[in-house]
Design a protein around this motif. Sequence first.
Motif, PDB file in Angstrom:
ATOM      1  N   CYS A  99       0.832  -1.215   0.000  1.00 23.00           N
ATOM      2  CA  CYS A  99       0.000   0.000   0.000  1.00 23.00           C
ATOM      3  C   CYS A  99       0.868   1.268   0.000  1.00 23.00           C
ATOM      4  N   PRO A 100       1.465   1.599  -1.151  1.00 23.08           N
ATOM      5  CA  PRO A 100       2.280   2.812  -1.221  1.00 23.08           C
ATOM      6  C   PRO A 100       1.423   4.056  -0.967  1.00 23.08           C
ATOM      7  N   PRO A 101       1.902   4.981  -0.142  1.00 26.73           N
ATOM      8  CA  PRO A 101       1.078   6.143   0.234  1.00 26.73           C
ATOM      9  C   PRO A 101       0.560   6.951  -0.956  1.00 26.73           C
ATOM     10  N   ASP A 102       1.369   7.131  -2.010  1.00 28.08           N
ATOM     11  CA  ASP A 102       0.884   7.946  -3.136  1.00 28.08           C
ATOM     12  C   ASP A 102      -0.295   7.269  -3.830  1.00 28.08           C
ATOM     13  N   GLN A 103      -0.229   5.946  -3.963  1.00 27.54           N
ATOM     14  CA  GLN A 103      -1.345   5.233  -4.606  1.00 27.54           C
ATOM     15  C   GLN A 103      -2.585   5.242  -3.708  1.00 27.54           C
TER      16      GLN A 103
END
Length: 333
Positions: A99-103
């Motif tokens: 869960c990358p923050p930008d995505q």
Amino acid sequence: MTAPSLNLTGVDLRAEIDRLRTERNAVILAHYYQKSELQDLADFVGDSLDLSRRAAETDADVIAFCGVRFMAQTAKILSPDKIVVLPDMDAGCSLEDSCPPDQFAAFRAAHPDHIALTYINCSTEVKALSDVIVTSSSAEKILSQIPLDQPIIFGPDRNLGGYLVRKTGREMLLWPGVCIVHEAFSETELMKLQAEHSGAPVAAHPECPAIILDHADYVGSTRGILEYANAMPGDTLIVATEPHIIHQMQRSMPNKRFIGAPGADGNCNCNICPYMALNNMEKLYIALRDLEPRIEIEEGLRLRAKKSLDAMLTMASNTVGQGDLGPVWVTGD
Ligand code: 13P
Ligand code: SF4
């Protein structure tokens, strides 16, 4: 960053850890998935919710966290004035990685009417982008307090999210993350084990896929599984979660039998969490001695992440019914 590798031959690690614990006024917190020797020396062993509460309440100067990085970061978010050390800073989590923050920020922006109910197994940045954090032991209770007409995004664990949707009938938009450890259980091997131990119940963690949960007599957090083991009428339990928890079961229930559910080929170590396994006695000793590796979080980010954690702590302790509390989360910033 990995803790320095030093020659510690001849060092009585247990005695040195005890000495440093007193000298530093440190508390050692450990998760049930840690090596048994770390569980045995910890001041407190618990599930993610219990560990968060302990970290928020302790009056120690130092928290030595035997667990994974998001757990130690949670301790620092809740206790910013304490020094928080993690024996191995590489102890991550596949759910956090998924869960990358930008995505996640883009996903949120695409669904502006939804609130984000987020599993604690995520980065500090994702916590800062969320409204309410949940753990496996608090998720259902917290979900029951959110008004029925409020649309919800649930991330990053699609298995826990899917379990909640099936159990409560509540629709949620699910982020597609998984725990590599709980994904590794094999239904075929589990069914073979059930046939071998006829009548033995199965207790499973909700991070397992539905195909495994469908065979479970009990689904719950690590602490919940321990409580089930204690209360169950029989003397044999099949355990579908990370097998280091069996150490606690054997310690407190020596007359019962606990059998770890197998992974894909029936004989692999794929259900041992590789991140939790990075911590050991040597690295804990060095962490207490050097007060490194240390968790540091930029203050603005910490305060944003704290809002969703505070909402969790309030809602997890709340005794009133759905909607009675009003929204304790504050979206935005
Ligand atoms: P618990 O909160 O149930 O201890 O779960 C933590 C975890 O990481 C499970 O994989
Ligand atoms: Fe993350 Fe899974 Fe390990 Fe828990 S068991 S810390 S969810 S990788």
